[in-house]
Design a protein around this motif. Structure first.
Motif, short mmCIF file in Angstrom:
data_model
loop_
_atom_site.label_atom_id
_atom_site.label_comp_id
_atom_site.label_asym_id
_atom_site.label_seq_id
_atom_site.Cartn_x
_atom_site.Cartn_y
_atom_site.Cartn_z
N MET A 152 0.63 -1.23 0.13
CA MET A 152 0.09 -0.14 0.08
C MET A 152 0.97 1.31 -0.27
O MET A 152 1.97 1.10 0.34
N ALA A 153 0.38 2.31 -0.39
CA ALA A 153 0.94 3.58 -0.69
C ALA A 153 0.75 4.49 0.61
O ALA A 153 1.30 5.54 0.89
N GLY A 154 0.43 4.11 1.65
CA GLY A 154 0.37 4.71 3.13
C GLY A 154 -1.05 4.83 3.45
O GLY A 154 -1.91 3.99 2.87
N ASN A 155 -1.19 5.44 4.40
CA ASN A 155 -2.67 5.56 5.16
C ASN A 155 -3.62 6.50 4.25
O ASN A 155 -3.26 7.58 3.70
N PRO A 156 -5.08 6.18 4.17
CA PRO A 156 -5.66 7.16 3.52
C PRO A 156 -5.85 8.59 4.31
O PRO A 156 -5.55 8.49 5.71
N PRO A 157 -6.38 9.33 3.47
CA PRO A 157 -6.33 10.75 4.29
C PRO A 157 -7.46 10.67 5.25
O PRO A 157 -8.62 10.07 5.19
N LYS A 158 -7.48 11.59 6.44
CA LYS A 158 -8.42 11.63 7.54
C LYS A 158 -9.52 12.55 6.97
O LYS A 158 -10.63 12.40 7.37
N ARG A 159 -9.23 13.50 6.40
CA ARG A 159 -10.32 14.63 6.01
C ARG A 159 -9.57 15.47 4.62
O ARG A 159 -8.59 15.35 4.28
N LYS A 160 -10.61 16.04 3.96
CA LYS A 160 -10.43 16.51 2.66
C LYS A 160 -9.84 18.06 3.21
O LYS A 160 -10.00 18.54 4.00
N VAL A 161 -8.68 18.26 2.28
CA VAL A 161 -7.96 19.33 2.26
C VAL A 161 -8.29 20.32 1.31
O VAL A 161 -8.37 20.06 0.10
N SER A 162 -8.73 21.42 1.37
CA SER A 162 -9.08 22.47 0.60
C SER A 162 -8.19 22.86 -0.25
O SER A 162 -6.92 22.68 -0.30
N ARG A 163 -8.74 23.30 -1.58
CA ARG A 163 -7.80 23.70 -2.70
C ARG A 163 -6.91 24.76 -2.31
O ARG A 163 -5.59 24.54 -2.70
N SER A 164 -7.41 25.75 -1.58
CA SER A 164 -6.44 26.87 -1.16
C SER A 164 -5.40 26.43 -0.33
O SER A 164 -4.19 26.89 -0.38
N ASN A 165 -5.87 25.45 0.72
CA ASN A 165 -4.75 25.22 1.67
C ASN A 165 -3.78 24.22 0.87
O ASN A 165 -2.39 24.48 1.10
N THR A 166 -3.86 23.38 -0.21
CA THR A 166 -3.17 22.54 -0.71
C THR A 166 -2.25 23.58 -1.71
O THR A 166 -0.89 23.32 -1.58
N ARG A 167 -2.74 24.42 -2.35
CA ARG A 167 -1.94 25.41 -3.03
C ARG A 167 -1.11 26.22 -2.35
O ARG A 167 0.19 26.69 -2.74
N SER A 168 -1.39 26.81 -1.15
CA SER A 168 -0.69 27.73 -0.50
C SER A 168 0.71 26.77 0.07
O SER A 168 1.78 27.28 0.57
N ARG A 169 0.23 25.65 0.45
CA ARG A 169 1.44 24.71 1.00
C ARG A 169 2.37 24.54 0.15
O ARG A 169 3.45 24.43 0.20
N ARG A 170 1.95 24.13 -1.26
CA ARG A 170 2.93 23.84 -2.46
C ARG A 170 3.48 25.17 -2.73
O ARG A 170 4.88 25.00 -3.31
N ALA A 171 3.04 26.10 -2.32
CA ALA A 171 3.80 27.43 -2.82
C ALA A 171 5.04 27.81 -2.06
O ALA A 171 5.84 28.70 -2.45
N GLN A 172 4.98 27.08 -0.81
CA GLN A 172 6.15 27.46 0.04
C GLN A 172 7.58 26.85 -0.71
O GLN A 172 8.68 26.97 -0.38
N TRP A 173 7.49 25.72 -1.55
CA TRP A 173 8.55 25.03 -2.07
C TRP A 173 9.08 25.62 -3.12
O TRP A 173 8.42 26.02 -4.11
N LYS A 174 10.23 26.35 -2.88
CA LYS A 174 11.02 27.16 -3.90
C LYS A 174 12.29 26.74 -4.36
O LYS A 174 13.12 25.86 -3.61
N ALA A 175 12.63 26.81 -5.54
CA ALA A 175 14.22 26.34 -5.89
C ALA A 175 15.09 27.28 -5.59
O ALA A 175 14.78 28.56 -5.73
N GLU A 176 16.19 27.20 -4.81
CA GLU A 176 17.23 28.16 -4.66
C GLU A 176 18.56 27.92 -5.40
O GLU A 176 18.89 26.57 -5.42
N ALA A 177 19.13 28.73 -5.67
CA ALA A 177 20.64 28.47 -6.09
C ALA A 177 21.55 27.83 -5.34
O ALA A 177 21.37 28.28 -4.07
N PRO A 178 22.17 27.13 -5.49
CA PRO A 178 23.04 26.67 -4.58
C PRO A 178 24.26 27.52 -4.17
O PRO A 178 24.56 28.42 -4.80
#
Length: 69
Positions: free
Chosen positions: A1-27
């Motif tokens: 299995m790929a892990g546990n199923p989600p406990k509750r739905k995560v809103s689209r805005s929460n998902t996108r704001s979390r993903r927006a924190q991942w930034k590529a930075e120059a070494p």
């Protein structure tokens, strides 16, 4: 299995704001002078030592040989 199923739905805005924190930075690079040439390398990484023809000999870290290439 790929892990546990989600406990509750995560809103689209929460998902996108979390993903927006991942930034590529120059070494981060450190400037050193070797044989009269300025060389940029990554800190805390072994560097490749080459001979005059450019053949890779071994890896060096803090002035010590750490591995063969």
């Amino acid at each position: 299995m790929a892990g546990n199923p989600p406990k509750r739905k995560v809103s689209r805005s929460n998902t996108r704001s979390r993903r927006a924190q991942w930034k590529a930075e120059a070494p981060k690079l450190v400037k050193t002078v070797e044989n009269g040439k300025v060389v940029y390398s990554r800190p805390h990484h072994a560097k490749v030592v080459t001979d005059s023809q450019g053949t890779e000999l071994f890896l060096e870290y803090k002035g010590r040989k750490v591995a063969d290439v």
